[in-house]
Design an enzyme around this catalytic site. Structure first.
Site, mmCIF file in Angstrom:
data_model
loop_
_atom_site.group_PDB
_atom_site.id
_atom_site.type_symbol
_atom_site.label_atom_id
_atom_site.label_comp_id
_atom_site.label_asym_id
_atom_site.label_seq_id
_atom_site.Cartn_x
_atom_site.Cartn_y
_atom_site.Cartn_z
ATOM 1 N N SER A 36 1.045 -1.169 0.001
ATOM 2 C CA SER A 36 0.134 0.013 0.094
ATOM 3 C C SER A 36 0.793 1.118 0.017
ATOM 4 O O SER A 36 2.161 1.048 0.014
ATOM 5 C CB SER A 36 -0.880 -0.233 1.196
ATOM 6 O OG SER A 36 -0.074 0.054 2.279
ATOM 7 N N ASP A 65 -0.998 -1.435 -4.081
ATOM 8 C CA ASP A 65 -2.370 -1.681 -3.755
ATOM 9 C C ASP A 65 -3.068 -0.244 -3.453
ATOM 10 O O ASP A 65 -2.292 0.707 -3.240
ATOM 11 C CB ASP A 65 -2.152 -2.367 -2.239
ATOM 12 C CG ASP A 65 -3.527 -2.737 -1.899
ATOM 13 O OD1 ASP A 65 -4.333 -2.807 -2.506
ATOM 14 O OD2 ASP A 65 -3.771 -2.949 -0.617
ATOM 15 N N ASP A 121 -6.802 3.251 -8.218
ATOM 16 C CA ASP A 121 -8.096 2.977 -7.355
ATOM 17 C C ASP A 121 -8.714 4.193 -7.692
ATOM 18 O O ASP A 121 -8.707 5.276 -6.952
ATOM 19 C CB ASP A 121 -8.167 2.648 -5.885
ATOM 20 C CG ASP A 121 -9.453 2.776 -5.314
ATOM 21 O OD1 ASP A 121 -10.521 3.210 -5.858
ATOM 22 O OD2 ASP A 121 -9.390 2.588 -3.901
ATOM 23 N N ASP A 139 -4.689 -8.651 3.943
ATOM 24 C CA ASP A 139 -3.857 -8.039 4.711
ATOM 25 C C ASP A 139 -4.270 -8.411 6.189
ATOM 26 O O ASP A 139 -3.456 -8.892 7.102
ATOM 27 C CB ASP A 139 -4.129 -6.481 4.546
ATOM 28 C CG ASP A 139 -2.767 -5.791 5.169
ATOM 29 O OD1 ASP A 139 -2.235 -6.438 5.938
ATOM 30 O OD2 ASP A 139 -2.824 -4.534 5.163
HETATM 31 P P1 13P Z 1 -8.555 -6.968 4.589
HETATM 32 O O1 13P Z 1 -8.481 -5.851 5.338
HETATM 33 O O2 13P Z 1 -9.809 -7.903 4.559
HETATM 34 O O3 13P Z 1 -7.298 -7.881 4.718
HETATM 35 O O4 13P Z 1 -8.351 -6.302 3.112
HETATM 36 C C1 13P Z 1 -7.160 -5.984 2.470
HETATM 37 C C2 13P Z 1 -7.312 -5.390 1.031
HETATM 38 O O5 13P Z 1 -8.242 -5.331 0.473
HETATM 39 C C3 13P Z 1 -5.883 -4.846 0.718
HETATM 40 O O6 13P Z 1 -6.263 -3.842 -0.418
HETATM 41 O O1 G3H Z 2 -5.973 -1.151 1.624
HETATM 42 C C1 G3H Z 2 -5.956 -1.584 2.675
HETATM 43 C C2 G3H Z 2 -4.781 -2.465 3.283
HETATM 44 O O2 G3H Z 2 -5.307 -3.308 4.316
HETATM 45 C C3 G3H Z 2 -3.535 -1.607 3.551
HETATM 46 O O3 G3H Z 2 -3.583 -0.849 4.632
HETATM 47 O O4 G3H Z 2 -2.993 1.313 4.000
HETATM 48 O O5 G3H Z 2 -2.595 0.209 6.520
HETATM 49 O O6 G3H Z 2 -1.196 -0.428 4.756
HETATM 50 P P1 G3H Z 2 -2.636 0.104 4.976
HETATM 51 ZN ZN ZN Z 3 -8.078 -2.898 -0.873
#
Ligand code: 13P
Ligand code: G3H
Ligand code: ZN
Length: 359
Positions: A50, A83, A105, A277
């Site tokens: 991310s 991500d 996104d 995640d």
């Molecule tokens: P979760 O929080 O359900 O693990 O989803 C992670 C996600 O969609 C990251 O893009």
């Molecule tokens: O997009 C959601 C993922 O769980 C990433 O989370 O932004 O805290 O790394 P984060």
């Molecule tokens: Zn996501």
């Protein structure tokens, strides 16, 4: 060297009817846990970072870690994915760092908080597709906003998600709009909104069809049988790990995730990438807590982190087995990004033809 693009990996998954978990990564322990599980089960893998992960670990550290994982596990095709990219620069800098795939996104504006309209989403996603495809990288787009159908809210835990309340129509991807969106943007994979949300607090009860709209996936798959569907917010938040977490000083209120069996059903309806995640965060932290609470004189971090890695690897192995990813790594012959770029340039990957057949 086995760095694979998302497009090639998901094409293989579609051809052989399996799904690929996309695990989020922020540090070495997660990387080793995911790859150990991939090796143990002969699974190809998607590791995704991310924007928060890139800030936490630093792009240089992440890039070198990906290189190290590639060298340590040469038999495993590894897709490295951005991500929830929030703008073009985030996506391009990820590719510069060696990522083979990006998510633009555009369901939210650049602030990653305000819902965007369809035209904005198409414009920015198409721009990323044009640029990424020039160098052979893959693109995931998102249509519809991730959020709870129980409450109308987005997730509050992570930095990414709309603020306030949305009505049901915005929380569910419209299949006809999805058809237009994929044609307009040329994305390689489409993330859909079906009532899942990020973080641990997804559902207040075991979800049924009114709050986890698997019927929307079915409808989208009917309209777009060759488009790879991505399920975000797909942690299952296992009760067993909640129990370990809560038994050792943690405070997680009763909550339910996306049942693994629903994801398996989704895979039969075109779901190819499953974002996870929270499950690794929870399992790793629960195990860390257990050691901290039971071995109170311990201060060597490795004594906490190794069991935490084993806990995360166990979750990964379970998902590789359940999604049919296990046993697939050795069957894939990786097409380099430079070759992918030529295929995109020739225009043979759109409409969505299997990469291996086009190559
Ligand atoms: P979760 O929080 O359900 O693990 O989803 C992670 C996600 O969609 C990251 O893009
Ligand atoms: O997009 C959601 C993922 O769980 C990433 O989370 O932004 O805290 O790394 P984060
Ligand atoms: Zn996501």
């Amino acid at each position: 060297m086995a760095r694979i693009t998302l497009r090639q990996l998901l094409d293989h998954a579609a051809e052989h009817s399996y799904g690929v978990p996309a695990f989020n990564i922020n540090n070495m322990e997660q990387g080793l846990a995911i790859l150990e599980a991939a090796k143990a089960t002969d699974s190809p893998v998607i590791i995704q970072a991310s924007r928060g992960a890139r800030t936490y670990a630093n792009d240089i550290m992440l890039a070198k870690m990906m290189e190290a994982l590639e060298l340590m596990y040469p038999q495993i095709p590894i897709c490295i994915h951005q991500d929830h990219g929030n703008n073009v620069a985030t996506c391009l800098s990820a590719i510069q760092s060696g990522f083979t795939s990006v998510m633009m996104d555009g369901s939210l504006k650049e602030d990653a908080k305000s819902p965007a309209d369809y035209d904005y989403n198409v414009r920015i996603t198409r721009q990323v597709s044009e640029l990424a495809h020039m160098v052979g990288a893959s693109v995931e787009g998102e249509l519809g906003c991730l959020g709870s159908l129980e409450t109308g809210h987005g997730e509050a835990e992570d930095g990414h998600g709309f603020e306030g309340k949305l009505d049901r129509s915005m929380l569910l991807t419209d299949p006809d709009e999805a058809l237009r969106f994929v044609a307009d943007t040329k994305v390689d994979a489409l993330a859909v909104a079906i009532g899942t949300s990020h973080g641990a607090y997804k559902f207040t009860r075991k979800p049924t069809g009114d709050v986890l709209a698997m019927n929307v996936i079915e409808a989208i798959h009917k309209k777009l049988p060759n488009t790879h569907i991505v399920m975000h917010g797909s942690s299952s938040v296992p009760e067993e790990w909640q129990a370990v977490f809560n038994a050792h000083g943690g405070k997680m209120r009763e909550t339910y995730g996306v049942p693994v069996e629903e994801i398996v059903r989704g895979i039969k309806m075109g779901v190819r990438k499953i974002n996870i995640d929270t499950d690794l965060r929870l399992a790793g932290t629960a195990e860390f807590r257990r050691i901290a609470a039971t071995s109170t004189s311990e201060f060597d971090p490795r004594k906490f982190l190794k069991p935490a890695m084993d806990a995360m690897a166990k979750v990964c192995r379970e998902r590789f087995d359940a999604f049919g990813t296990a046993g697939q790594a050795g069957k894939i012959k990786v097409i380099p990004m430079s070759e992918m770029a030529k295929l995109y340039a020739k225009g043979v990957l759109d409409p969505k033809i299997n990469v291996a057949k086009a190559a």
